[in-house]
Design a protein around this motif. Structure first.
Motif, PDB file in Angstrom:
ATOM      1  N   THR A 510      12.422  -0.735  -8.174  1.00 10.72           N
ATOM      2  CA  THR A 510      12.792  -1.934  -7.410  1.00 10.72           C
ATOM      3  C   THR A 510      11.660  -2.961  -7.437  1.00 10.72           C
ATOM      4  O   THR A 510      10.547  -2.690  -7.900  1.00 10.72           O
ATOM      5  N   THR A 511      11.964  -4.135  -6.912  1.00 12.76           N
ATOM      6  CA  THR A 511      10.998  -5.226  -6.822  1.00 12.76           C
ATOM      7  C   THR A 511      10.869  -5.652  -5.363  1.00 12.76           C
ATOM      8  O   THR A 511      11.868  -5.734  -4.648  1.00 12.76           O
ATOM      9  N   ALA A 512       9.658  -5.896  -4.926  1.00  7.86           N
ATOM     10  CA  ALA A 512       9.405  -6.405  -3.578  1.00  7.86           C
ATOM     11  C   ALA A 512       8.524  -7.634  -3.684  1.00  7.86           C
ATOM     12  O   ALA A 512       7.670  -7.730  -4.571  1.00  7.86           O
ATOM     13  N   SER A 513       8.728  -8.571  -2.777  1.00  6.76           N
ATOM     14  CA  SER A 513       7.976  -9.822  -2.807  1.00  6.76           C
ATOM     15  C   SER A 513       7.355 -10.079  -1.443  1.00  6.76           C
ATOM     16  O   SER A 513       8.001  -9.881  -0.408  1.00  6.76           O
ATOM     17  N   VAL A 514       6.099 -10.520  -1.443  1.00 10.04           N
ATOM     18  CA  VAL A 514       5.387 -10.840  -0.211  1.00 10.04           C
ATOM     19  C   VAL A 514       4.667 -12.170  -0.388  1.00 10.04           C
ATOM     20  O   VAL A 514       4.361 -12.581  -1.514  1.00 10.04           O
ATOM     21  N   VAL A 515       4.409 -12.840   0.716  1.00  2.75           N
ATOM     22  CA  VAL A 515       3.616 -14.058   0.702  1.00  2.75           C
ATOM     23  C   VAL A 515       2.307 -13.765   1.426  1.00  2.75           C
ATOM     24  O   VAL A 515       2.311 -13.260   2.552  1.00  2.75           O
ATOM     25  N   VAL A 516       1.181 -14.079   0.774  1.00  2.00           N
ATOM     26  CA  VAL A 516      -0.137 -13.750   1.306  1.00  2.00           C
ATOM     27  C   VAL A 516      -0.933 -15.024   1.557  1.00  2.00           C
ATOM     28  O   VAL A 516      -1.265 -15.749   0.603  1.00  2.00           O
ATOM     29  N   PRO A 517      -1.248 -15.351   2.806  1.00  2.00           N
ATOM     30  CA  PRO A 517      -2.171 -16.460   3.076  1.00  2.00           C
ATOM     31  C   PRO A 517      -3.605 -15.992   2.782  1.00  2.00           C
ATOM     32  O   PRO A 517      -4.075 -15.009   3.367  1.00  2.00           O
ATOM     33  N   ALA A 518      -4.275 -16.685   1.877  1.00  2.00           N
ATOM     34  CA  ALA A 518      -5.656 -16.332   1.530  1.00  2.00           C
ATOM     35  C   ALA A 518      -6.582 -16.978   2.552  1.00  2.00           C
ATOM     36  O   ALA A 518      -7.108 -18.072   2.340  1.00  2.00           O
ATOM     37  N   ASP A 519      -6.769 -16.304   3.667  1.00  2.36           N
ATOM     38  CA  ASP A 519      -7.474 -16.926   4.797  1.00  2.36           C
ATOM     39  C   ASP A 519      -8.774 -16.221   5.157  1.00  2.36           C
ATOM     40  O   ASP A 519      -9.317 -16.448   6.241  1.00  2.36           O
ATOM     41  N   ALA A 520      -9.283 -15.368   4.267  1.00  2.00           N
ATOM     42  CA  ALA A 520     -10.507 -14.636   4.574  1.00  2.00           C
ATOM     43  C   ALA A 520     -11.387 -14.543   3.334  1.00  2.00           C
ATOM     44  O   ALA A 520     -11.066 -13.827   2.377  1.00  2.00           O
ATOM     45  N   VAL A 521     -12.503 -15.272   3.343  1.00  5.87           N
ATOM     46  CA  VAL A 521     -13.433 -15.233   2.214  1.00  5.87           C
ATOM     47  C   VAL A 521     -14.025 -13.836   2.083  1.00  5.87           C
ATOM     48  O   VAL A 521     -14.330 -13.180   3.085  1.00  5.87           O
ATOM     49  N   GLY A 522     -14.167 -13.381   0.857  1.00  3.58           N
ATOM     50  CA  GLY A 522     -14.805 -12.087   0.649  1.00  3.58           C
ATOM     51  C   GLY A 522     -14.200 -11.320  -0.499  1.00  3.58           C
ATOM     52  O   GLY A 522     -13.369 -11.826  -1.259  1.00  3.58           O
ATOM     53  N   GLU A 523     -14.644 -10.088  -0.636  1.00  7.57           N
ATOM     54  CA  GLU A 523     -14.147  -9.171  -1.658  1.00  7.57           C
ATOM     55  C   GLU A 523     -13.390  -8.052  -0.955  1.00  7.57           C
ATOM     56  O   GLU A 523     -13.939  -7.372  -0.075  1.00  7.57           O
ATOM     57  N   TRP A 524     -12.126  -7.882  -1.354  1.00  7.23           N
ATOM     58  CA  TRP A 524     -11.226  -6.990  -0.630  1.00  7.23           C
ATOM     59  C   TRP A 524     -10.595  -5.970  -1.577  1.00  7.23           C
ATOM     60  O   TRP A 524     -10.192  -6.306  -2.686  1.00  7.23           O
ATOM     61  N   ALA A 525     -10.473  -4.738  -1.096  1.00  4.93           N
ATOM     62  CA  ALA A 525      -9.778  -3.698  -1.854  1.00  4.93           C
ATOM     63  C   ALA A 525      -8.268  -3.925  -1.778  1.00  4.93           C
ATOM     64  O   ALA A 525      -7.739  -4.428  -0.777  1.00  4.93           O
ATOM     65  N   PHE A 526      -7.585  -3.526  -2.840  1.00  7.89           N
ATOM     66  CA  PHE A 526      -6.133  -3.722  -2.964  1.00  7.89           C
ATOM     67  C   PHE A 526      -5.626  -2.556  -3.797  1.00  7.89           C
ATOM     68  O   PHE A 526      -6.031  -2.397  -4.955  1.00  7.89           O
ATOM     69  N   HIS A 527      -4.749  -1.724  -3.223  1.00  6.44           N
ATOM     70  CA  HIS A 527      -4.430  -0.488  -3.937  1.00  6.44           C
ATOM     71  C   HIS A 527      -3.156   0.165  -3.417  1.00  6.44           C
ATOM     72  O   HIS A 527      -2.657  -0.167  -2.333  1.00  6.44           O
ATOM     73  N   CYS A 528      -2.647   1.087  -4.206  1.00  3.75           N
ATOM     74  CA  CYS A 528      -1.619   2.010  -3.731  1.00  3.75           C
ATOM     75  C   CYS A 528      -2.283   2.966  -2.762  1.00  3.75           C
ATOM     76  O   CYS A 528      -3.374   3.487  -3.042  1.00  3.75           O
ATOM     77  N   HIS A 529      -1.635   3.227  -1.618  1.00  6.23           N
ATOM     78  CA  HIS A 529      -2.268   4.083  -0.612  1.00  6.23           C
ATOM     79  C   HIS A 529      -1.952   5.569  -0.801  1.00  6.23           C
ATOM     80  O   HIS A 529      -2.364   6.392   0.025  1.00  6.23           O
ATOM     81  N   LEU A 530      -1.221   5.925  -1.854  1.00  8.14           N
ATOM     82  CA  LEU A 530      -1.146   7.335  -2.214  1.00  8.14           C
ATOM     83  C   LEU A 530      -2.510   7.705  -2.784  1.00  8.14           C
ATOM     84  O   LEU A 530      -2.945   7.159  -3.803  1.00  8.14           O
ATOM     85  N   MET A 531      -3.211   8.619  -2.145  1.00 10.18           N
ATOM     86  CA  MET A 531      -4.621   8.836  -2.443  1.00 10.18           C
ATOM     87  C   MET A 531      -4.878   9.189  -3.898  1.00 10.18           C
ATOM     88  O   MET A 531      -5.819   8.670  -4.529  1.00 10.18           O
ATOM     89  N   TYR A 532      -4.041  10.058  -4.454  1.00  6.22           N
ATOM     90  CA  TYR A 532      -4.292  10.487  -5.830  1.00  6.22           C
ATOM     91  C   TYR A 532      -3.879   9.420  -6.839  1.00  6.22           C
ATOM     92  O   TYR A 532      -4.393   9.389  -7.956  1.00  6.22           O
ATOM     93  N   HIS A 533      -2.964   8.517  -6.467  1.00  8.63           N
ATOM     94  CA  HIS A 533      -2.650   7.362  -7.311  1.00  8.63           C
ATOM     95  C   HIS A 533      -3.828   6.389  -7.311  1.00  8.63           C
ATOM     96  O   HIS A 533      -4.208   5.845  -8.358  1.00  8.63           O
ATOM     97  N   MET A 534      -4.387   6.145  -6.133  1.00  8.45           N
ATOM     98  CA  MET A 534      -5.540   5.258  -6.035  1.00  8.45           C
ATOM     99  C   MET A 534      -6.703   5.801  -6.856  1.00  8.45           C
ATOM    100  O   MET A 534      -7.345   5.061  -7.619  1.00  8.45           O
ATOM    101  N   ASP A 535      -6.964   7.086  -6.727  1.00  7.21           N
ATOM    102  CA  ASP A 535      -8.069   7.696  -7.457  1.00  7.21           C
ATOM    103  C   ASP A 535      -7.832   7.666  -8.962  1.00  7.21           C
ATOM    104  O   ASP A 535      -8.782   7.596  -9.747  1.00  7.21           O
ATOM    105  N   ALA A 536      -6.545   7.684  -9.372  1.00 14.19           N
ATOM    106  CA  ALA A 536      -6.213   7.682 -10.792  1.00 14.19           C
ATOM    107  C   ALA A 536      -6.204   6.284 -11.403  1.00 14.19           C
ATOM    108  O   ALA A 536      -5.960   6.149 -12.603  1.00 14.19           O
ATOM    109  N   GLY A 537      -6.444   5.230 -10.601  1.00 17.91           N
ATOM    110  CA  GLY A 537      -6.585   3.900 -11.179  1.00 17.91           C
ATOM    111  C   GLY A 537      -5.730   2.804 -10.604  1.00 17.91           C
ATOM    112  O   GLY A 537      -5.862   1.637 -11.016  1.00 17.91           O
ATOM    113  N   MET A 538      -4.834   3.100  -9.635  1.00 21.14           N
ATOM    114  CA  MET A 538      -3.957   2.066  -9.072  1.00 21.14           C
ATOM    115  C   MET A 538      -4.706   1.334  -7.963  1.00 21.14           C
ATOM    116  O   MET A 538      -4.438   1.486  -6.771  1.00 21.14           O
ATOM    117  N   PHE A 539      -5.640   0.498  -8.388  1.00 17.08           N
ATOM    118  CA  PHE A 539      -6.607  -0.115  -7.482  1.00 17.08           C
ATOM    119  C   PHE A 539      -7.078  -1.412  -8.133  1.00 17.08           C
ATOM    120  O   PHE A 539      -7.264  -1.483  -9.342  1.00 17.08           O
TER     121      PHE A 539
END
Length: 550
Positions: A510-539
């Motif tokens: 499926t496809t999902a769509s979100v709108v993100v206001p970029a309102d916080a300066v900095g470097e932020w993590a962005f990832h799948c929260h399934l731990m082993y998916h994140m560790d395998a590269g979905m980050f």
């Protein structure tokens, strides 16, 4: 294991002229190892102040909090404040927002609390979250719009018999290692009698070509996991007290590493009042699915002085967590039977079904569905979740009317979520970023756009812009996508009343769509929260800067 309440030192703030009085709280957390016995054998948990789950923290919106985190482990540790808006240096992700907390060191987190609601915190180093380093975080608003007589945090978790490193190694060698529910020869003949021999054969061949199984609903299952509520197994039976007629607020937090849960309380209707800490228009439901890292707040009003089961069954039905809502200590609820699991179909993968027929979820269940978990309602929910954004709201309204008229079992779906207050900054996005959610189950590799984190460039945003992120799930797995430091406004047909979430679950195909206001300066993590998916590269890393367009 025992759960002593958190000891916190309260320091009176200085009264400043022309400014409201605030309280500045200092919390001291010590990260260490401790032996536990949840599975019948001694294991080691990562604890905070000697307990797992970690102590529940209570903050107040508007205060400045200080958190002194000391590391007694022999390795690096960290704590991430999940869903909390704060300076990126305080976000707690080693290698992105800070260097981590080295062995024997103490790090002081300090920031102003700018929100209220139900959140959680957890380790962001190695597999420490899976090993027990997680806890509830409750932030009180200036004015409570949902008063309740009782208030409980309900932390859902999956505790493994295997060490996390061994789990990852086994998944790398054989991605379906923990899938003990594969279809058998008997299932083939049963399907052939129902659907016909050639259609069944074609179905098996299609799945074989993809090297997938329709039973692959979860990578890691009850074959190794024990499912917990507030650190307790079903036999341990965590209990929350109530008196008949009282309103009870239950704050569900899915602190699992890999498990989506279907939650119900047989005999009680639940009124969903918040999602990911944010108030939504109340929705009366019998059941809801909570993805990894999501939170839902519900109100229940037990009228009878009897014990009710808080029942959370794993999405793949390989096990469950259970607790009791009870009028007296010692009176425990009997867990209900688990409902049939729903298998994946070719339609779920965006492909024509075998023999040219489209099979719905009701047709893909393994047995007739019991009355309290109607397959018809499941089918309606699936179609509603996958509908185009412009038609979701009307379609879901129609389904709600049908459900009310027929008194059908109501399962929460994303189109039900409507923010209680409008987004005052709502406007069309400035641009769109489309990300494919990709993976190779055979090699157990997960990524965005087929590029693992180690090889990916950061996603760059400009301060003040609004960006539409479109997630296209090309895999057969659910992916709960978490964006640190920023809100994701889910495009579910509610316009300026779109709910804002810190986790968006994207279903298979499926496809999902979100709108993100970029309102916080900095470097932020962005990832799948399934731990082993994140560790395998979905980050990925998101970098937000002030200045010209990236």
């Amino acid at each position: 294991m025992p759960h002593p309440s958190n000891v916190r030192v309260i320091i009176l703030s200085v009264l400043v002229l022309c400014a409201p009085t605030t309280w500045a709280d200092t919390y001291r957390l010590t990260i260490d190892e401790q032996g536990i016995s949840l599975t019948g054998e001694k294991q080691t948990a990562i604890t905070a102040n000697g307990v797992s789950p970690a102590p529940t923290l209570h903050w107040r919106e508007g205060e400045i909090v200080n958190l002194q985190v000391s590391n007694r482990l022999k390795t690096e540790t960290s704590l991430h404040w999940h869903g909390i808006i704060l300076p990126y240096e305080m976000d707690g992700v080693p290698g992105i927002s800070f260097h981590g907390i080295g062995a024997g060191q103490t790090f002081n987190y300090q920031f102003k609390v700018q929100q209220s609601g139900t959140y959680w915190y957890h380790g962001h180093s190695g597999f420490q979250e899976q090993q027990g380093l997680y806890g509830a975080l409750i932030i009180d608003p200036p004015h409570n719009h949902h008063p309740a007589d009782r208030d409980y945090a309900i932390l859902l978790a999956d505790w493994p018999e295997d060490r996390p490193e061994r789990i990852m190694a086994r998944l790398k060698k054989q991605s379906d290692y923990y899938n003990f529910q594969k279809r058998t020869v008997g299932d083939f003949f049963s399907d052939a009698r129902e659907k016909g021999f050639f259609e069944t054969l074609a179905d098996r061949m299609e799945w074989g070509e993809m090297r997938m199984e329709p039973t692959d609903l979860a990578d890691v299952t009850g074959a190794t996991y024990h499912y917990l509520i507030n650190g307790a197994t079903p036999d341990m039976n965590w209990s929350g007290l109530f008196a008949a007629g009282e309103t009870v607020r239950l704050r569900f937090i899915n602190a699992s590493a890999m498990t989506h849960f279907d939650v119900r309380i047989p005999g009680l209707k639940m009124q969903v009042i918040a999602a990911d800490g944010q108030d939504v228009d109340p929705v009366a439901v019998d059941e809801f699915r909570i993805a990894v890292a999501e939170t839902y707040d519900v109100l229940v009003t037990p009228e009878q002085p009897q014990a009710y089961a808080i029942f959370a069954e794993a999405m793949d039905r390989s096990g469950y967590a259970s607790a009791s809502l009870t009028p007296k200590i010692g009176l425990r609820a009997t867990p209900p039977g688990m409902t049939p699991r729903t298998l994946l179909t070719m339609a779920d993968m965006g492909m024509p079904a075998s023999g040219g027929h489209q099979h719905d979820h009701a047709a893909a269940t393994e047995m007739p569905v019991e009355n309290e978990h109607a397959g018809h309602a499941q089918h309606q929910q699936h179609n509603a979740d996958d509908a185009p954004a412009h038609s979701m709201h009307d379609h879901q309204a129609m389904l709600r009317q049908q459900a009310e008229a027929s008194n059908a079992h109501k399962t929460l779906s994303y189109p039900d979520l409507r923010a209680s207050q409008p987004d005052t900054g709502w406007r069309a996005p400035d641009r769109e970023i489309k990300l494919r959610l990709t993976g190779n189950m055979h090699r157990y590799m997960w990524s965005f756009d087929d590029i693992a984190y180690a090889d990916a460039d950061p996603i760059r945003l400009r301060l003040g812009e609004r960006v539409r992120f479109t997630y296209v799930n090309e895999t057969m797995m659910n992916h709960p996508i978490h964006m640190h430091g920023l809100w994701q406004y889910l495009d579910n047909g509610n316009g300026e009343y779109s709910p804002k979430k810190h986790v968006i679950n994207v279903k298979p195909g499926t496809t999902a769509s979100v709108v993100v206001p970029a309102d916080a300066v900095g470097e932020w993590a962005f990832h799948c929260h399934l731990m082993y998916h994140m560790d395998a590269g979905m980050f990925r890393k998101i970098i937000i800067t002030a200045g010209p367009k990236p």
